[in-house]
Scaffold this active site. Structure first.
Site, PDB file in Angstrom:
ATOM      1  N   LYS A  98      34.355  29.861  38.154  1.00 48.51           N
ATOM      2  CA  LYS A  98      35.159  29.721  36.929  1.00 48.51           C
ATOM      3  C   LYS A  98      34.327  30.063  35.685  1.00 48.51           C
ATOM      4  O   LYS A  98      34.865  30.553  34.697  1.00 48.51           O
ATOM      5  CB  LYS A  98      35.738  28.306  36.845  1.00 48.51           C
ATOM      6  CG  LYS A  98      36.845  28.043  37.876  1.00 48.51           C
ATOM      7  CD  LYS A  98      38.021  29.000  37.709  1.00 48.51           C
ATOM      8  CE  LYS A  98      39.250  28.555  38.484  1.00 48.51           C
ATOM      9  NZ  LYS A  98      40.350  29.533  38.383  1.00 48.51           N
ATOM     10  N   ASP A 146      48.795  38.764  49.067  1.00 44.91           N
ATOM     11  CA  ASP A 146      47.473  38.172  48.866  1.00 44.91           C
ATOM     12  C   ASP A 146      46.669  39.061  47.919  1.00 44.91           C
ATOM     13  O   ASP A 146      46.390  40.225  48.242  1.00 44.91           O
ATOM     14  CB  ASP A 146      46.765  38.047  50.219  1.00 44.91           C
ATOM     15  CG  ASP A 146      45.481  37.244  50.123  1.00 44.91           C
ATOM     16  OD1 ASP A 146      44.864  37.210  49.028  1.00 44.91           O
ATOM     17  OD2 ASP A 146      45.087  36.643  51.133  1.00 44.91           O
ATOM     18  N   THR A 198      49.300  18.465  39.013  1.00 46.13           N
ATOM     19  CA  THR A 198      50.129  19.329  39.856  1.00 46.13           C
ATOM     20  C   THR A 198      50.365  18.627  41.199  1.00 46.13           C
ATOM     21  O   THR A 198      49.707  17.626  41.508  1.00 46.13           O
ATOM     22  CB  THR A 198      49.405  20.663  40.120  1.00 46.13           C
ATOM     23  OG1 THR A 198      48.159  20.347  40.778  1.00 46.13           O
ATOM     24  CG2 THR A 198      49.107  21.416  38.842  1.00 46.13           C
ATOM     25  N   TYR A 229      32.638  26.401  42.824  1.00 44.21           N
ATOM     26  CA  TYR A 229      33.861  26.498  42.008  1.00 44.21           C
ATOM     27  C   TYR A 229      33.479  26.696  40.540  1.00 44.21           C
ATOM     28  O   TYR A 229      34.033  27.556  39.847  1.00 44.21           O
ATOM     29  CB  TYR A 229      34.721  25.245  42.195  1.00 44.21           C
ATOM     30  CG  TYR A 229      36.004  25.247  41.389  1.00 44.21           C
ATOM     31  CD1 TYR A 229      37.060  26.106  41.695  1.00 44.21           C
ATOM     32  CD2 TYR A 229      36.171  24.389  40.298  1.00 44.21           C
ATOM     33  CE1 TYR A 229      38.233  26.111  40.956  1.00 44.21           C
ATOM     34  CE2 TYR A 229      37.335  24.385  39.548  1.00 44.21           C
ATOM     35  CZ  TYR A 229      38.368  25.249  39.879  1.00 44.21           C
ATOM     36  OH  TYR A 229      39.536  25.241  39.136  1.00 44.21           O
TER      37      TYR A 229
HETATM   38  N1  LIG Z   1      45.301  21.737  38.681  1.00 42.97           N
HETATM   39  C1  LIG Z   1      44.177  21.522  38.021  1.00 42.97           C
HETATM   40  O1  LIG Z   1      43.778  20.360  37.802  1.00 42.97           O
HETATM   41  C2  LIG Z   1      43.378  22.686  37.470  1.00 42.97           C
HETATM   42  C3  LIG Z   1      42.368  22.400  36.560  1.00 42.97           C
HETATM   43  C4  LIG Z   1      41.633  23.466  36.022  1.00 42.97           C
HETATM   44  C5  LIG Z   1      41.906  24.771  36.394  1.00 42.97           C
HETATM   45  N2  LIG Z   1      42.886  25.009  37.314  1.00 42.97           N
HETATM   46  C6  LIG Z   1      43.122  26.419  37.665  1.00 42.97           C
HETATM   47  O2  LIG Z   1      44.446  26.752  37.305  1.00 42.97           O
HETATM   48  C7  LIG Z   1      44.976  27.708  38.237  1.00 42.97           C
HETATM   49  C8  LIG Z   1      46.241  27.155  38.847  1.00 42.97           C
HETATM   50  O3  LIG Z   1      45.917  25.908  39.436  1.00 42.97           O
HETATM   51  P1  LIG Z   1      47.021  25.018  40.168  1.00 42.97           P
HETATM   52  O4  LIG Z   1      46.458  23.655  40.288  1.00 42.97           O
HETATM   53  O5  LIG Z   1      48.332  25.236  39.553  1.00 42.97           O
HETATM   54  O6  LIG Z   1      46.939  25.704  41.618  1.00 42.97           O
HETATM   55  P2  LIG Z   1      47.914  25.631  42.878  1.00 42.97           P
HETATM   56  O7  LIG Z   1      49.040  24.678  42.655  1.00 42.97           O
HETATM   57  O8  LIG Z   1      47.014  25.450  44.032  1.00 42.97           O
HETATM   58  O9  LIG Z   1      48.518  27.115  42.893  1.00 42.97           O
HETATM   59  C9  LIG Z   1      47.707  28.203  43.153  1.00 42.97           C
HETATM   60  C10 LIG Z   1      48.560  29.438  43.033  1.00 42.97           C
HETATM   61  O10 LIG Z   1      47.734  30.579  43.287  1.00 42.97           O
HETATM   62  C11 LIG Z   1      48.302  31.342  44.350  1.00 42.97           C
HETATM   63  N3  LIG Z   1      47.201  31.941  45.093  1.00 42.97           N
HETATM   64  C12 LIG Z   1      46.078  31.331  45.548  1.00 42.97           C
HETATM   65  N4  LIG Z   1      45.293  32.212  46.177  1.00 42.97           N
HETATM   66  C13 LIG Z   1      45.931  33.403  46.115  1.00 42.97           C
HETATM   67  C14 LIG Z   1      45.632  34.707  46.599  1.00 42.97           C
HETATM   68  N5  LIG Z   1      44.517  34.973  47.300  1.00 42.97           N
HETATM   69  N6  LIG Z   1      46.526  35.695  46.364  1.00 42.97           N
HETATM   70  C15 LIG Z   1      47.658  35.455  45.689  1.00 42.97           C
HETATM   71  N7  LIG Z   1      47.994  34.253  45.199  1.00 42.97           N
HETATM   72  C16 LIG Z   1      47.143  33.241  45.427  1.00 42.97           C
HETATM   73  C17 LIG Z   1      49.117  30.342  45.149  1.00 42.97           C
HETATM   74  O11 LIG Z   1      50.097  31.011  45.909  1.00 42.97           O
HETATM   75  P3  LIG Z   1      50.767  30.330  47.227  1.00 42.97           P
HETATM   76  O12 LIG Z   1      50.844  28.858  46.982  1.00 42.97           O
HETATM   77  O13 LIG Z   1      52.096  31.007  47.299  1.00 42.97           O
HETATM   78  O14 LIG Z   1      49.851  30.634  48.353  1.00 42.97           O
HETATM   79  C18 LIG Z   1      49.699  29.488  44.040  1.00 42.97           C
HETATM   80  O15 LIG Z   1      50.807  30.127  43.452  1.00 42.97           O
HETATM   81  C19 LIG Z   1      43.866  27.963  39.259  1.00 42.97           C
HETATM   82  O16 LIG Z   1      43.158  29.098  38.876  1.00 42.97           O
HETATM   83  C20 LIG Z   1      42.996  26.712  39.149  1.00 42.97           C
HETATM   84  O17 LIG Z   1      41.685  26.956  39.539  1.00 42.97           O
HETATM   85  C21 LIG Z   1      43.639  24.002  37.848  1.00 42.97           C
END
Ligand SMILES: NC(=O)c1ccc[n+]([C@@H]2O[C@H](COP(=O)([O-])OP(=O)(O)OC[C@H]3O[C@@H](n4cnc5c(N)ncnc54)[C@H](OP(=O)(O)O)[C@@H]3O)[C@@H](O)[C@H]2O)c1
Length: 249
Positions: free
Chosen positions: A154, A59, A185, A150
């Site tokens: 960001k 974490d 995703t 959020y």
């Molecule tokens: N998806 C979207 O539409 C979107 C849009 C804009 C920005 N983003 C940003 O892009 C990034 C990735 O998004 P995503 O949608 O791919 O997210 P996701 O599928 O929810 O994956 C999040 C990742 O971060 C890890 N994580 C979360 N909290 C953590 C912590 N405290 N310590 C260590 N690892 C941690 C998770 O690990 P575990 O699963 O192993 O716990 C997972 O690998 C994020 O920063 C998100 O805010 C996403």
């Protein structure tokens, strides 16, 4: 775009690599022949890892783990060429409905834990030519109702990236920010699937985006890869929207 094999030997650390965008980023660097250290919270290493890749679970809200991650990178990979900070926490909640604990968790996960990893990583980065990519969001650039904390987190992350770019430029460490739009995703798709009419919910969200569709994780990963390699050698302090035109509107 660079040739796929252009990452041969590059020492790359990717956080948030167990799912979504981070997993796609890891796959993109893997395809280029990079040497990878991946991290996420879940114990099981991500599928598809190569024999020379490493995974460390923990974490990043725990500073001791952030320190351990970077010490492990230095031991296994040597100087870090590329650090992609892709972990994060999404969270909705109207102002009056969000308790302070949840608000604090959003700041911790999206800003403070990133600062913590960066702080430990700076002395471990390759001096003279290395790169850091912070993964923010389109919602770090524009406000939206119901996601105030959020967006605050960001937006703060974007400013962290800009300041770090200036501070670290004399050491040859470039820092850039990727700002993805809504990306298809597993977690985002599961959210649609929980709606009474998932297809209608998908269409309604897509209609708010000039390009009329969500991003694929691979498209976001390609842009992050650009920022995370010498292909972007004169780019620092930049914020790259990967959002189908959302923030241009
Ligand atoms: N998806 C979207 O539409 C979107 C849009 C804009 C920005 N983003 C940003 O892009 C990034 C990735 O998004 P995503 O949608 O791919 O997210 P996701 O599928 O929810 O994956 C999040 C990742 O971060 C890890 N994580 C979360 N909290 C953590 C912590 N405290 N310590 C260590 N690892 C941690 C998770 O690990 P575990 O699963 O192993 O716990 C997972 O690998 C994020 O920063 C998100 O805010 C996403």
């Amino acid at each position: 775009m660079t040739a796929p094999e252009a990452d041969e030997g590059l020492a790359v650390v990717v956080t948030g690599a167990t799912s979504g965008i981070g997993e796609a980023v890891a796959a993109r660097f893997r395809a280029g022949g990079a040497r990878l250290l991946l991290t996420g919270r879940r114990e099981r290493a991500p599928a598809g890892m190569g024999p020379d890749e490493h995974y460390l679970a923990g974490d990043l809200g725990d500073e001791a783990f952030a320190a351990e991650l970077i010490a492990t990178a230095a031991r296994i990979l040597g100087p870090i060429d590329t650090l992609v900070l892709c972990h994060g926490l999404q969270g909705d909640g109207a102002i009056e409905a969000m308790d302070l604990q949840r608000a604090s968790a959003l700041l911790d996960a999206n800003v403070l834990s990133v600062f913590s990893v960066l702080q430990h990583a700076v002395p471990a980065m390759r001096e003279g030519a290395s790169q850091v990519v912070l993964v923010s969001s389109r919602l770090g650039m524009v406000g939206i109702a119901g996601q105030v904390m959020y967006t605050a987190a960001k937006g703060g992350l974007i400013m962290l990236g800009k300041g770090a770019a200036i501070e670290l430029a004399p050491r040859g460490i470039r820092v850039n920010v990727a700002a993805p739009g809504l990306t298809s995703t597993a977690a985002i798709e599961a959210g649609f699937d929980r709606q009474p009419d998932p297809d209608a919910a998908r269409r309604a969200r897509a209609a708010t985006i000039p390009m009329g569709r969500l991003a694929r994780p691979e498209e976001v990963a390609e842009a992050i890869h650009f920022l995370g390699t010498p292909a972007s050698s004169y780019v620092t302090g930049a914020v790259l929207p990967i959002d189908g035109g959302y923030t241009a509107a």
